[in-house]
Design a protein around this motif. Structure first.
Motif, PDB file in Angstrom:
ATOM      1  N   THR A 118      15.557  -9.945  54.702  1.00 11.73           N
ATOM      2  CA  THR A 118      15.606 -11.035  53.724  1.00 11.73           C
ATOM      3  C   THR A 118      14.850 -12.257  54.240  1.00 11.73           C
ATOM      4  O   THR A 118      14.105 -12.902  53.488  1.00 11.73           O
ATOM      5  N   MET A 147      15.634  -3.601  48.310  1.00  8.47           N
ATOM      6  CA  MET A 147      14.739  -4.357  49.186  1.00  8.47           C
ATOM      7  C   MET A 147      13.547  -3.497  49.606  1.00  8.47           C
ATOM      8  O   MET A 147      12.420  -3.995  49.686  1.00  8.47           O
ATOM      9  N   CYS A 191      14.465  -1.103  55.517  1.00  4.68           N
ATOM     10  CA  CYS A 191      15.385  -1.237  54.383  1.00  4.68           C
ATOM     11  C   CYS A 191      15.825   0.123  53.842  1.00  4.68           C
ATOM     12  O   CYS A 191      16.997   0.310  53.502  1.00  4.68           O
ATOM     13  N   ALA A 224       9.629  -4.383  48.810  1.00  2.00           N
ATOM     14  CA  ALA A 224       8.761  -4.660  49.958  1.00  2.00           C
ATOM     15  C   ALA A 224       7.531  -3.758  50.043  1.00  2.00           C
ATOM     16  O   ALA A 224       6.710  -3.941  50.935  1.00  2.00           O
ATOM     17  N   MET A 248      14.162 -14.003  44.369  1.00  2.00           N
ATOM     18  CA  MET A 248      12.818 -13.580  44.773  1.00  2.00           C
ATOM     19  C   MET A 248      12.156 -12.749  43.676  1.00  2.00           C
ATOM     20  O   MET A 248      10.962 -12.901  43.410  1.00  2.00           O
ATOM     21  N   MET A 263      11.180 -11.568  53.869  1.00  2.90           N
ATOM     22  CA  MET A 263      10.742 -11.637  52.481  1.00  2.90           C
ATOM     23  C   MET A 263      10.713 -13.084  51.976  1.00  2.90           C
ATOM     24  O   MET A 263       9.805 -13.473  51.241  1.00  2.90           O
ATOM     25  N   THR A 316       7.575 -15.056  53.170  1.00  2.73           N
ATOM     26  CA  THR A 316       6.326 -14.765  52.466  1.00  2.73           C
ATOM     27  C   THR A 316       6.349 -15.178  50.993  1.00  2.73           C
ATOM     28  O   THR A 316       5.366 -15.004  50.299  1.00  2.73           O
ATOM     29  N   HIS A 325       1.156 -11.331  45.535  1.00  6.87           N
ATOM     30  CA  HIS A 325       2.200 -11.282  46.550  1.00  6.87           C
ATOM     31  C   HIS A 325       1.723 -11.979  47.804  1.00  6.87           C
ATOM     32  O   HIS A 325       0.590 -11.834  48.214  1.00  6.87           O
ATOM     33  N   MET A 330       5.211 -11.603  47.462  1.00  6.54           N
ATOM     34  CA  MET A 330       6.228 -11.517  48.475  1.00  6.54           C
ATOM     35  C   MET A 330       5.753 -10.646  49.630  1.00  6.54           C
ATOM     36  O   MET A 330       6.405 -10.565  50.636  1.00  6.54           O
ATOM     37  N   HIS A 331       4.619 -10.001  49.471  1.00  8.45           N
ATOM     38  CA  HIS A 331       4.147  -9.060  50.478  1.00  8.45           C
ATOM     39  C   HIS A 331       3.028  -9.663  51.301  1.00  8.45           C
ATOM     40  O   HIS A 331       2.153 -10.318  50.788  1.00  8.45           O
ATOM     41  N   LEU A 336       8.927  -2.943  57.000  1.00  7.56           N
ATOM     42  CA  LEU A 336      10.038  -3.512  56.239  1.00  7.56           C
ATOM     43  C   LEU A 336      10.598  -2.487  55.253  1.00  7.56           C
ATOM     44  O   LEU A 336      11.818  -2.357  55.116  1.00  7.56           O
ATOM     45  N   GLY A 354       4.579  -4.670  56.101  1.00  8.49           N
ATOM     46  CA  GLY A 354       5.228  -4.326  54.841  1.00  8.49           C
ATOM     47  C   GLY A 354       5.847  -2.937  54.886  1.00  8.49           C
ATOM     48  O   GLY A 354       6.967  -2.727  54.441  1.00  8.49           O
TER      49      GLY A 354
END
Length: 186
Positions: free
Chosen positions: A179, A47, A15, A51, A101, A182, A185, A113, A1-2, A11, A8
């Motif tokens: 979101t 989150m 968050c 992240a 996710m 994320m 990715t 990720h 996800m990264h 983010l 990153g």
């Protein structure tokens, strides 16, 4: 996800700051606002944790399962609260997206990720469409919303930090943007 480390960390900062402000909002005198702020603080900090760039910390599979369980429980709570009004549906969508996710990351081979191609493409696209629409609509609403003040006799007093609706909207907007980032990715 990264993805790359610099976005990153941005983010993570966005968050975490949102989660911290939501903790301040929990001091509101309005019960419903306190309850919503608690859920949003959980989302913001969760989150931020999810992240963190994988180059710094690649969580083990069990951590993703814990995230999925926590956000799944938050989604069930939001589903239960949605019986009192449709305004809880967005919280349901947010918690479901985070649980989804986290579940995808828990089942990803090698837990790489940002490798793309993970998850159900139709569900990912649906969530992406929802949150993109939410971000655009929220941005328009935030730009058109006046700053609120409360009149007290002949003078005007500003609302406290925990009761500023435009700041709450800005926090929801920033979590929506996070979101979308994320999901892209995933």
């Amino acid at each position: 996800m990264h993805g790359p480390a610099s976005p990153g960390w941005l983010l993570v900062a966005l968050c975490a700051a949102t989660g911290a402000y939501c903790l301040l909002r929990m001091r509101s005198t309005v019960e419903e606002q306190r309850r919503a702020a608690g859920g949003e603080a959980l989302m913001g900090f969760g989150m931020a944790a999810m992240a963190v760039p994988a180059a710094v910390l690649a969580p083990p599979r069990w951590a993703w399962l814990v995230y999925a369980a926590v956000f799944g429980a938050a989604a069930l709570r939001a589903l239960w609260a949605a019986r009192n009004g449709p305004h809880h549906l967005h919280h349901l969508m947010g918690a479901f997206a985070m649980a989804y996710m986290a579940a995808v990351m828990a089942t990803a081979p090698g837990h790489h990720h940002g490798s793309g191609g993970s998850g159900a493409p139709l569900l990912t696209a649906t969530l992406l469409a929802y949150f993109t629409g939410y971000v655009l609509l929220s941005g328009v609403r935030l730009m058109s919303a006046p700053l609120l003040t409360v009149g007290v006799g002949s003078r005007t007093a500003s609302l406290g930090w925990g009761d500023r609706p435009e700041l709450a909207r800005a926090c929801r907007l920033s979590m929506g943007i996070a979101t979308v980032a994320m999901l892209i990715t995933l």
